[in-house]
Design a protein around this motif. Structure first.
Motif, PDB file in Angstrom:
ATOM      1  N   ASP A 355       0.819  -1.214   0.000  1.00 41.58           N
ATOM      2  CA  ASP A 355       0.000   0.000   0.000  1.00 41.58           C
ATOM      3  C   ASP A 355       0.847   1.255   0.000  1.00 41.58           C
ATOM      4  O   ASP A 355       0.399   2.320  -0.447  1.00 41.58           O
ATOM      5  N   GLU A 356       2.087   1.154   0.516  1.00 47.31           N
ATOM      6  CA  GLU A 356       2.966   2.317   0.561  1.00 47.31           C
ATOM      7  C   GLU A 356       4.194   2.132  -0.319  1.00 47.31           C
ATOM      8  O   GLU A 356       5.176   2.868  -0.200  1.00 47.31           O
ATOM      9  N   ALA A 357       4.095   1.114  -1.236  1.00 46.43           N
ATOM     10  CA  ALA A 357       5.157   0.851  -2.222  1.00 46.43           C
ATOM     11  C   ALA A 357       6.529   0.747  -1.559  1.00 46.43           C
ATOM     12  O   ALA A 357       7.523   1.230  -2.082  1.00 46.43           O
ATOM     13  N   ALA A 358       6.576   0.088  -0.366  1.00 41.27           N
ATOM     14  CA  ALA A 358       7.825  -0.029   0.388  1.00 41.27           C
ATOM     15  C   ALA A 358       8.011  -1.466   0.854  1.00 41.27           C
ATOM     16  O   ALA A 358       7.074  -2.282   0.824  1.00 41.27           O
ATOM     17  N   ALA A 359       9.242  -1.757   1.253  1.00 40.81           N
ATOM     18  CA  ALA A 359       9.540  -3.076   1.800  1.00 40.81           C
ATOM     19  C   ALA A 359      10.643  -2.949   2.835  1.00 40.81           C
ATOM     20  O   ALA A 359      11.537  -2.099   2.714  1.00 40.81           O
ATOM     21  N   GLU A 360      10.561  -3.800   3.861  1.00 40.27           N
ATOM     22  CA  GLU A 360      11.615  -3.846   4.871  1.00 40.27           C
ATOM     23  C   GLU A 360      12.599  -4.964   4.535  1.00 40.27           C
ATOM     24  O   GLU A 360      12.197  -6.088   4.247  1.00 40.27           O
ATOM     25  N   LEU A 361      13.883  -4.629   4.563  1.00 37.59           N
ATOM     26  CA  LEU A 361      14.936  -5.634   4.443  1.00 37.59           C
ATOM     27  C   LEU A 361      15.344  -6.024   5.863  1.00 37.59           C
ATOM     28  O   LEU A 361      15.772  -5.173   6.645  1.00 37.59           O
ATOM     29  N   ALA A 362      15.195  -7.301   6.203  1.00 33.06           N
ATOM     30  CA  ALA A 362      15.479  -7.757   7.569  1.00 33.06           C
ATOM     31  C   ALA A 362      16.363  -9.004   7.542  1.00 33.06           C
ATOM     32  O   ALA A 362      16.482  -9.675   6.519  1.00 33.06           O
ATOM     33  N   CYS A 363      16.982  -9.277   8.677  1.00 30.76           N
ATOM     34  CA  CYS A 363      17.752 -10.507   8.889  1.00 30.76           C
ATOM     35  C   CYS A 363      18.862 -10.704   7.861  1.00 30.76           C
ATOM     36  O   CYS A 363      19.212 -11.839   7.525  1.00 30.76           O
ATOM     37  N   LEU A 364      19.445  -9.608   7.363  1.00 36.34           N
ATOM     38  CA  LEU A 364      20.576  -9.745   6.449  1.00 36.34           C
ATOM     39  C   LEU A 364      21.787 -10.208   7.256  1.00 36.34           C
ATOM     40  O   LEU A 364      22.285  -9.497   8.127  1.00 36.34           O
ATOM     41  N   ALA A 365      22.268 -11.407   6.973  1.00 37.30           N
ATOM     42  CA  ALA A 365      23.369 -11.987   7.743  1.00 37.30           C
ATOM     43  C   ALA A 365      24.252 -12.816   6.830  1.00 37.30           C
ATOM     44  O   ALA A 365      23.776 -13.478   5.907  1.00 37.30           O
ATOM     45  N   VAL A 366      25.560 -12.783   7.114  1.00 32.64           N
ATOM     46  CA  VAL A 366      26.546 -13.579   6.396  1.00 32.64           C
ATOM     47  C   VAL A 366      27.431 -14.273   7.419  1.00 32.64           C
ATOM     48  O   VAL A 366      27.803 -13.677   8.438  1.00 32.64           O
ATOM     49  N   ASP A 367      27.747 -15.525   7.178  1.00 31.29           N
ATOM     50  CA  ASP A 367      28.615 -16.284   8.070  1.00 31.29           C
ATOM     51  C   ASP A 367      29.905 -15.514   8.343  1.00 31.29           C
ATOM     52  O   ASP A 367      30.518 -14.954   7.431  1.00 31.29           O
ATOM     53  N   GLY A 368      30.320 -15.490   9.618  1.00 31.81           N
ATOM     54  CA  GLY A 368      31.486 -14.707  10.016  1.00 31.81           C
ATOM     55  C   GLY A 368      32.753 -15.073   9.263  1.00 31.81           C
ATOM     56  O   GLY A 368      33.623 -14.230   9.040  1.00 31.81           O
ATOM     57  N   GLN A 369      32.892 -16.341   8.861  1.00 37.00           N
ATOM     58  CA  GLN A 369      34.083 -16.774   8.138  1.00 37.00           C
ATOM     59  C   GLN A 369      34.064 -16.375   6.666  1.00 37.00           C
ATOM     60  O   GLN A 369      35.062 -16.520   5.961  1.00 37.00           O
ATOM     61  N   CYS A 370      32.940 -15.876   6.195  1.00 36.83           N
ATOM     62  CA  CYS A 370      32.781 -15.574   4.769  1.00 36.83           C
ATOM     63  C   CYS A 370      32.566 -14.092   4.498  1.00 36.83           C
ATOM     64  O   CYS A 370      32.138 -13.707   3.403  1.00 36.83           O
ATOM     65  N   ARG A 371      32.827 -13.252   5.481  1.00 43.13           N
ATOM     66  CA  ARG A 371      32.620 -11.826   5.278  1.00 43.13           C
ATOM     67  C   ARG A 371      33.746 -11.210   4.464  1.00 43.13           C
ATOM     68  O   ARG A 371      34.789 -11.820   4.268  1.00 43.13           O
ATOM     69  N   ASP A 372      33.504  -9.990   3.998  1.00 42.85           N
ATOM     70  CA  ASP A 372      34.465  -9.253   3.175  1.00 42.85           C
ATOM     71  C   ASP A 372      34.730  -9.944   1.840  1.00 42.85           C
ATOM     72  O   ASP A 372      35.799  -9.773   1.243  1.00 42.85           O
ATOM     73  N   ARG A 373      33.757 -10.700   1.362  1.00 43.17           N
ATOM     74  CA  ARG A 373      33.896 -11.329   0.040  1.00 43.17           C
ATOM     75  C   ARG A 373      32.793 -10.874  -0.919  1.00 43.17           C
ATOM     76  O   ARG A 373      32.624 -11.442  -2.002  1.00 43.17           O
ATOM     77  N   GLY A 374      32.013  -9.877  -0.498  1.00 43.44           N
ATOM     78  CA  GLY A 374      30.966  -9.356  -1.361  1.00 43.44           C
ATOM     79  C   GLY A 374      29.649 -10.095  -1.285  1.00 43.44           C
ATOM     80  O   GLY A 374      28.712  -9.793  -2.030  1.00 43.44           O
ATOM     81  N   TYR A 375      29.532 -11.067  -0.360  1.00 46.99           N
ATOM     82  CA  TYR A 375      28.299 -11.846  -0.274  1.00 46.99           C
ATOM     83  C   TYR A 375      27.126 -11.003   0.228  1.00 46.99           C
ATOM     84  O   TYR A 375      25.999 -11.139  -0.256  1.00 46.99           O
ATOM     85  N   GLY A 376      27.395 -10.127   1.215  1.00 46.76           N
ATOM     86  CA  GLY A 376      26.322  -9.282   1.739  1.00 46.76           C
ATOM     87  C   GLY A 376      25.750  -8.383   0.657  1.00 46.76           C
ATOM     88  O   GLY A 376      24.523  -8.214   0.549  1.00 46.76           O
ATOM     89  N   GLU A 377      26.620  -7.809  -0.155  1.00 44.75           N
ATOM     90  CA  GLU A 377      26.160  -6.931  -1.229  1.00 44.75           C
ATOM     91  C   GLU A 377      25.392  -7.719  -2.287  1.00 44.75           C
ATOM     92  O   GLU A 377      24.415  -7.225  -2.850  1.00 44.75           O
ATOM     93  N   ALA A 378      25.821  -8.943  -2.554  1.00 46.14           N
ATOM     94  CA  ALA A 378      25.107  -9.782  -3.523  1.00 46.14           C
ATOM     95  C   ALA A 378      23.690 -10.075  -3.044  1.00 46.14           C
ATOM     96  O   ALA A 378      22.729 -10.030  -3.835  1.00 46.14           O
TER      97      ALA A 378
END
Length: 440
Positions: A355-378
């Motif tokens: 109704d308000e043309a919006a969405a919430e992005l929630a629970c964005l998480a990446v395994d601690g051993q796999c960070r800084d590899r661009g997975y979060g941005e993907a």
């Protein structure tokens, strides 16, 4: 682990390798290494790693080479080492040197695999080594007008016999020779025996130990993962490749095309390279796969356990609001997961307010051993695509700790008053989460 490692780090490391130990138990690995490993005196350390893999329940087939030993025998016998189009010509005298060299190397390897030194990593381990006429060979024949005589290629692998030995708990050791139904012996190549055996066994992994670290790009950077298509592009390029890469990469492609799940090209010079490659996410060499290891897909009810594992550390640190398993089960259709080699390493959820043309992005998480590899941005880009497909105009997040990450990706700080009415009524003023919005 180093002696200075803290108990917490040790526990974290041990937990990180546990999924691999569980996944590899009962799987079949074919590991190929040249005679240089034995000639250089480096096989003792490698023996400990092979014994460890066998003790973990991995079905092992080891394929050894004997090139330096054969060359040494030829030199002692005052025989020339003749090659035709890169293939050794094996006449009767050369074949006798091949038999002697291969037999000596094999005996040395078997002795080292049977070693039970008190201070070794696998002290008192009972590792049995099996050998036999598992490889049926055929002559290569005449190439370019030259008869290669006793030089052969693999015709058939006795899969039933190999499986019987491995079912009995034995490590199979294959030499680079094969036998014809008429009793002839043929000189084979290490890579031919290893590749043909891995394909015949439908092995889970094929590993080549070589002189270089793996396959590199034009700038010399190691390529950790290559698909079959990317590997073919490397071979088709006009740049000069190291001899071992030019030799083993086509074998890796052949194996993966025939159904071997993973082929690894790793350095023989790095102590523990086999363990590092197999029991860590990043590995130490180049892995060739049929297609990309990463899969971004809609979550299913079977993914609940993996999602909970990802969210738990963030919930315990207060970064995310705690969600129960029951809530996740009800809202699983809102989630996507990122898989790496069949293991969930990332997730996110999208809650639309049409109704308000919006969405919430929630629970964005990446395994601690796999960070800084661009997975979060993907994952973020994927969620933006999903929101656009629903004709939504903006995406918002509520966060207490990761403000800068979202700001760097086009989000701007907003006010609670700008939230959709339904979300505003549920806002937790005690958490004091900041609101960030991005137009899409």
């Amino acid at each position: 682990m180093p002696a200075t490692t803290s108990p917490a780090d040790f526990v974290a490391w041990f937990r990180s390798v546990a999924p691999y130990i569980n996944a590899f138990r009962g799987k079949t690995f074919v590991i190929a290494f040249g005679g240089e490993v034995v000639a250089d005196g480096k096989f003792v350390e490698l023996t400990h790693d092979f014994n460890l893999l066998a003790a973990l329940g991995i079905r092992l087939v080891l394929v050894h080479g004997a090139r330096p030993q054969i060359e040494q025998h030829l030199a002692k016998s005052n025989l020339g080492d003749t090659y035709h189009q890169g293939i050794r010509l094996t006449d009767a005298q050369t074949m006798q040197c091949v038999k002697e060299a291969v037999g000596r190397v094999r005996l040395e390897i078997e002795a080292l695999l049977s070693m039970g030194l008190a201070n070794s990593p696998m002290a008192n381990a009972d590792i049995r080594v099996a050998g036999g006429n598992f490889i049926t060979a055929q002559p290569i024949g005449v190439i370019g007008g030259v008869d290669l005589q006793h030089t052969g290629s693999v015709r058939k692998v006795d899969v039933a016999a190999l499986n019987d030995r491995m079912d009995f708990g034995e490590v199979v050791l294959l030499s680079p020779v094969g036998y014809s139904p008429t009793g002839e012996v043929f000189n084979l190549t290490l890579e031919d025996v290893a590749t043909a055996t891995a394909v015949a066994l439908d092995a889970d992994k094929l590993l080549f130990l070589m002189d270089t670290d793996g396959v590199t790009d034009k700038k010399g950077n190691l390529l950790k993962v290559l698909t079959i298509a990317q590997s073919q592009e490397v071979l088709a390029s006009k740049r000069k490749l190291p001899d071992d890469v030019a030799l083993f990469l086509p074998c890796a492609i052949r194996a993966c095309e025939a159904g071997v799940a993973r082929t690894h090209l790793i350095s023989r010079h790095t102590d523990g390279s086999v363990l590092h490659e197999l029991f860590s996410d990043e590995g130490i060499g180049t892995m060739v796969v049929e297609s990309t290891l990463n899969t971004l897909r809609a979550a299913t009810i079977e993914d609940i356990g993996g999602i909970l594992e990802l969210l738990r550390p963030l919930e315990e640190s207060g970064i995310l609001v705690r969600r129960s398993r029951e809530l996740l089960e009800r809202e699983i259709d809102r989630f996507v997961v990122l898989e790496h080699d069949h293991r969930i390493i990332g997730c996110a959820a999208l809650y639309p307010f049409p109704d308000e043309a919006a969405a919430e992005l929630a629970c964005l998480a990446v395994d601690g051993q796999c960070r800084d590899r661009g997975y979060g941005e993907a994952i973020l880009n994927h969620m933006i695509s999903l929101a656009k497909a629903q004709k939504l105009k903006k995406l918002f997040v509520l966060t207490t700790r990761t403000a800068h990450w979202f700001i760097e990706r086009g989000f701007k700080e907003s006010d609670v008053a700008e939230l959709p009415a339904q979300k505003k009524s549920l806002y937790n003023f005690q958490r004091k989460s900041k609101v960030f919005v991005r137009k899409i």
